[in-house]
Write an enzyme that holds these catalytic residues in place. Structure first.
Site, mmCIF file in Angstrom:
data_model
loop_
_atom_site.group_PDB
_atom_site.id
_atom_site.type_symbol
_atom_site.label_atom_id
_atom_site.label_comp_id
_atom_site.label_asym_id
_atom_site.label_seq_id
_atom_site.Cartn_x
_atom_site.Cartn_y
_atom_site.Cartn_z
ATOM 1 N N GLY A 161 -15.122 -20.987 -7.190
ATOM 2 C CA GLY A 161 -13.498 -21.016 -7.156
ATOM 3 C C GLY A 161 -13.239 -22.132 -6.274
ATOM 4 O O GLY A 161 -14.242 -22.659 -5.820
ATOM 5 N N GLU B 239 -3.773 -6.636 -5.347
ATOM 6 C CA GLU B 239 -2.432 -6.690 -5.908
ATOM 7 C C GLU B 239 -2.521 -7.081 -6.895
ATOM 8 O O GLU B 239 -3.553 -7.597 -8.161
ATOM 9 C CB GLU B 239 -2.006 -7.539 -5.048
ATOM 10 C CG GLU B 239 -1.621 -7.044 -3.545
ATOM 11 C CD GLU B 239 -0.738 -8.406 -2.979
ATOM 12 O OE1 GLU B 239 -0.517 -9.513 -3.863
ATOM 13 O OE2 GLU B 239 -0.715 -8.186 -1.552
ATOM 14 N N LYS C 207 -3.838 -14.667 -6.627
ATOM 15 C CA LYS C 207 -4.687 -14.595 -8.005
ATOM 16 C C LYS C 207 -3.365 -15.022 -8.575
ATOM 17 O O LYS C 207 -2.191 -14.324 -8.641
ATOM 18 C CB LYS C 207 -5.132 -14.077 -7.095
ATOM 19 C CG LYS C 207 -4.232 -12.436 -7.206
ATOM 20 C CD LYS C 207 -5.646 -11.179 -7.006
ATOM 21 C CE LYS C 207 -4.646 -9.903 -7.010
ATOM 22 N NZ LYS C 207 -5.375 -8.796 -6.910
ATOM 23 N N CYS D 269 -5.422 -10.279 2.599
ATOM 24 C CA CYS D 269 -6.391 -8.536 2.957
ATOM 25 C C CYS D 269 -7.731 -9.374 3.205
ATOM 26 O O CYS D 269 -8.318 -9.388 4.067
ATOM 27 C CB CYS D 269 -6.932 -7.390 1.866
ATOM 28 S SG CYS D 269 -5.207 -7.220 0.882
ATOM 29 N N VAL E 110 0.711 -1.316 -0.125
ATOM 30 C CA VAL E 110 0.027 -0.409 0.368
ATOM 31 C C VAL E 110 1.287 1.464 -0.556
ATOM 32 O O VAL E 110 0.760 2.147 -0.855
ATOM 33 C CB VAL E 110 -0.771 -0.004 1.322
ATOM 34 C CG1 VAL E 110 -1.546 1.408 1.244
ATOM 35 C CG2 VAL E 110 -1.792 -1.259 1.065
HETATM 36 C C1 UGA Z 1 -8.353 -6.535 -2.263
HETATM 37 C C2 UGA Z 1 -9.372 -5.658 -2.797
HETATM 38 O O1 UGA Z 1 -10.093 -6.259 -4.242
HETATM 39 C C3 UGA Z 1 -8.856 -4.084 -3.101
HETATM 40 O O2 UGA Z 1 -9.820 -3.803 -3.188
HETATM 41 C C4 UGA Z 1 -8.421 -4.065 -1.563
HETATM 42 O O3 UGA Z 1 -7.688 -2.913 -1.640
HETATM 43 C C5 UGA Z 1 -7.180 -5.379 -1.162
HETATM 44 O O4 UGA Z 1 -7.909 -6.121 -0.911
HETATM 45 C C6 UGA Z 1 -6.943 -4.996 0.025
HETATM 46 O O5 UGA Z 1 -7.760 -4.739 1.173
HETATM 47 O O6 UGA Z 1 -5.280 -4.448 0.311
HETATM 48 P P1 UGA Z 1 -6.563 -8.353 -3.243
HETATM 49 O O7 UGA Z 1 -6.178 -8.719 -1.891
HETATM 50 O O8 UGA Z 1 -5.152 -7.597 -3.967
HETATM 51 O O9 UGA Z 1 -7.394 -6.610 -3.105
HETATM 52 O O10 UGA Z 1 -6.896 -9.377 -4.545
HETATM 53 P P2 UGA Z 1 -8.503 -9.404 -5.107
HETATM 54 O O11 UGA Z 1 -8.425 -8.946 -6.347
HETATM 55 O O12 UGA Z 1 -9.593 -8.995 -4.671
HETATM 56 O O13 UGA Z 1 -8.319 -10.903 -5.019
HETATM 57 C C7 UGA Z 1 -8.961 -11.709 -3.613
HETATM 58 C C8 UGA Z 1 -9.062 -13.119 -3.421
HETATM 59 O O14 UGA Z 1 -10.721 -13.705 -4.029
HETATM 60 C C9 UGA Z 1 -8.232 -13.768 -4.336
HETATM 61 O O15 UGA Z 1 -7.859 -15.167 -4.183
HETATM 62 C C10 UGA Z 1 -9.080 -14.088 -5.888
HETATM 63 O O16 UGA Z 1 -9.191 -15.150 -6.362
HETATM 64 C C11 UGA Z 1 -10.610 -14.426 -5.485
HETATM 65 N N1 UGA Z 1 -11.425 -13.969 -6.327
HETATM 66 C C12 UGA Z 1 -11.889 -12.939 -6.601
HETATM 67 C C13 UGA Z 1 -12.690 -14.917 -6.654
HETATM 68 O O17 UGA Z 1 -12.388 -16.406 -5.811
HETATM 69 N N2 UGA Z 1 -13.324 -15.158 -7.463
HETATM 70 C C14 UGA Z 1 -13.649 -13.677 -7.849
HETATM 71 O O18 UGA Z 1 -14.952 -13.837 -8.235
HETATM 72 C C15 UGA Z 1 -12.652 -12.567 -7.696
#
Ligand code: UGA
Length: 436
Positions: free
Chosen positions: A253, A155, A320, A260, A11
Site C-alpha cells: 500500500g 487500535e 488505518k 507504534c 493502552v
Molecule cells: C500495532 C501492532 O499491530 C500491535 O500489535 C501493537 O500492540 C501496537 O502497534 C502497539 O505497539 O501499541 P496499530 O499501530 O494499532 O498496532 O496498527 P496496525 O493494525 O498494526 O497497523 C499499523 C499500520 O500498518 C497501519 O498504517 C496499516 O495500514 C499498516 N498495514 C497493516 C499495512 O500497510 N499493510 C498490512 O498488511 C497491515
C-alpha cells in the site's frame, strides 16, 4: 484483584476496562482532568469500538474507578501498570521522562509490597532502570518487584485483541511477581509466556518491527511487480499460503503509519546501535516505508501532469480503518503534499474528519464518500475503510469529473472498475484502463 493503571491512553484505558471485564477492580489514573471528566461520563477520549459500552458497564459494576493522582494508584492496586507515553526524540530515542516520574512517585509513596509492571513500549533495560530509580527514592524498608508485560493490541480492535490475545508475555525476575501476574491473567484463555524482564521488553519491539518489516517487504515486492508486470496481491497470496510465511500484515500500500510502527522501528534501531549492534536492516524499513508514499504521490503527479488548481477527492484520513487516529497517517502526509502542489481537496473519513479539521481547516469535508467525488478530477483512496470497498462505483463514476481512481490500498474492485470503463491505478499492479 485490585489493579492500578497509571496513564489512561489507548493502552492503559483498554487494559483497564478489559481487566474490569475479567472481574478485577481497577483504578485508572491520568493527569488530564478533562479526559477524566469525559471518562466518568463514559465517553471515550478516542474512537475505539466497544469502549463507551465497557466504560459504562464497569462504572455501574463499581469495578472501574478514576483518579488524577498517581499516589492513589500506589495505595489502590497490588499490581500497578505503567502505561504512560514514551514519545520519540531524535533518531528514534524514546523519551522516558514520564515513565521515570511515575517510578519515582510510586517509590516515594510505597507503604506495602507492590508489583510495578511496565506495559508502555519501552527500550530494553527499562525494567532495570525503574528498579534502580525506585530503590533510590523509596522511604523505609518496603519490598517491590518490577515486571514487564508488553501490550499487543491494535487500535480499532483493541478490546477484542486484549480480551482474546494470541499470547500474554510476562517478564519477571521473582516467583511472587510471576504468581501475581498469573492472577491478573487467570481469566484469559491463551498461552502465558514467562520470560526474563529484558526478553519481554525485546519481544514487544521486535514483534512490531517484524510486522513493519513484513509490510515493507510487500511494498518492495510491489515495486518489483510494477517494474515487471506482475501483480503484488497474487504474489503475496501465493507466498502467504505457506504457513511459515503467513498472509497477515503482508499487504502492499502507501506504507504503514500510526503511533507504534514508525516509532518502534526507529526505537529498535536506536537501542540496537546504542548497545553496539549495527541495525542497517531496521533503518532500511523506515526509509523504504517513507519512500512508498513518495512513489504513490509521484504516480499521481505523473498521471495528472499539473496538480495546481485540480480538485481531488480523498477517501480516508486515519492511519488505518476503525480509528480516528492521525498519528503518522500516510493520508495526512499525502494531503500536505497535494495541498502544497496547489490541489483543492474534498476529503472524507467516517470518523477522522474532526481531528483532521483541527490541522487543516481549509479543506472541504464531505458529507459522504460520493459528495467528496463531486466534480473532482480524480479520486484517491488512502485508507481502506469497508464503506469505500463497498462504494457504488457507478455513482462514483457519475459524480467525478474524470473517472480516474488512485487506490493506495488496493481495496477497490478492479473488475467493476473495468466493467464501468473507469481508470484505476493501484500499488504493485498494472493499471486498469478503459477498453483494456
Ligand atoms: C500495532 C501492532 O499491530 C500491535 O500489535 C501493537 O500492540 C501496537 O502497534 C502497539 O505497539 O501499541 P496499530 O499501530 O494499532 O498496532 O496498527 P496496525 O493494525 O498494526 O497497523 C499499523 C499500520 O500498518 C497501519 O498504517 C496499516 O495500514 C499498516 N498495514 C497493516 C499495512 O500497510 N499493510 C498490512 O498488511 C497491515
Amino acid at each position: 484483584m485490585k489493579i492500578s493503571i497509571v496513564g489512561s491512553g489507548h493502552v492503559g484505558l483498554v487494559s483497564g476496562v478489559c481487566f474490569a471485564e475479567k472481574g478485577h477492580e481497577v483504578l485508572c489514573v491520568d493527569h488530564d482532568k478533562d479526559k477524566l471528566a469525559k471518562l466518568k461520563r463514559s465517553e471515550s477520549p478516542f474512537f475505539e469500538p466497544g469502549m463507551p459500552e465497557l466504560l459504562a458497564k464497569h462504572q455501574a459494576s463499581k469495578r472501574l474507578h478514576f483518579s488524577d493522582r498517581t499516589e492513589d494508584a500506589v495505595d489502590f492496586g497490588q499490581a500497578i501498570f505503567i502505561c504512560v507515553g514514551t514519545p520519540s526524540t531524535e533518531r528514534g530515542k524514546a523519551d522516558m521522562s514520564f515513565v521515570e516520574k511515575v517510578a519515582r512517585t510510586i517509590a516515594e509513596n510505597l507503604k506495602d509490597y507492590r508489583l510495578v509492571i511496565e506495559k508502555s513500549t519501552v527500550p530494553i533495560k527499562t525494567g532495570e532502570r525503574i528498579k534502580r530509580t525506585m530503590g533510590r527514592y523509596i522511604k523505609g524498608d518496603v519490598n517491590f518487584d518490577v515486571a514487564s508485560n508488553p501490550e499487543f493490541l491494535r487500535e480499532g480492535s483493541a478490546i477484542e485483541d486484549t480480551l482474546k490475545p494470541d499470547r500474554v508475555v510476562i517478564g519477571v525476575d521473582s516467583a511472587k511477581a510471576e504468581s501475581l501476574l498469573r492472577e491478573v491473567y487467570k481469566g484469559f484463555d491463551c498461552p502465558i509466556v514467562v520470560t526474563s524482564v529484558g526478553s519481554a521488553e525485546l519481544i514487544k519491539h521486535a514483534s512490531n518491527s517484524f510486522l513493519a518489516l513484513k509490510i515493507t517487504y510487500a511494498n518492495w515486492l510491489a515495486r518489483l511487480c510494477e517494474a515487471s508486470g506482475a501483480d503484488v496481491d497474487e504474489v503475496v497470496n501465493g507466498m502467504g499460503l505457506d504457513h511459515r510465511i503467513g498472509k497477515h500484515f503482508f499487504g502492499a500500500g502507501i506504507g504503514y503509519g500510526g503511533s507504534c510502527f514508525p516509532k518502534d522501528v526507529d526505537a529498535l534501531a536506536h537501542i540496537s546501535e546504542e548497545i553496539g549492534v549495527d541495525a542497517p536492516m531496521i533503518r532500511l524499513i523506515s526509509d523504504t516505508n517513507k519512500g512508498q508514499l513518495e512513489r504513490f504521490y509521484n504516480m499521481i503527479e505523473r498521471e495528472l501532469w499539473v496538480l495546481n488548481d485540480k480538485t481531488l477527492a480523498v477517501w480516508g484520513l486515519a492511519f488505518k480503518p476503525n480509528t480516528d487516529d492521525l498519528r503518522e497517517a500516510p493520508a495526512l502526509r499525502l494531503i500536505e503534499k497535494l495541498k502544497a502542489a496547489g490541489a483543492r481537496l474534498r476529503v472524507h473519513d467516517p470518523v477522522a474528519m474532526p481531528n483532521t479539521r483541527k490541522l487543516h481547516p481549509d479543506l472541504y469535508y464531505a458529507n459522504d464518500p460520493i459528495d467528496a467525488c463531486n466534480g473532482a478530477d480524480a479520486l484517491i483512496v488512502a485508507t481502506e475503510w469497508p464503506q469505500y470497498k463497498q462504494a457504488d462505483l457507478a455513482k462514483v463514476k457519475a459524480t467525478l469529473r474524470v473517472p480516474m481512481i488512485f487506490d493506495g490500498r488496493n481495496c477497490i474492485d478492479r473488475k467493476r472498475v473495468s466493467e464501468l470503463g473507469m481508470t484505476l491505478f493501484g500499488v504493485g499492479k498494472e493499471p486498469v484502463k478503459p477498453g483494456e
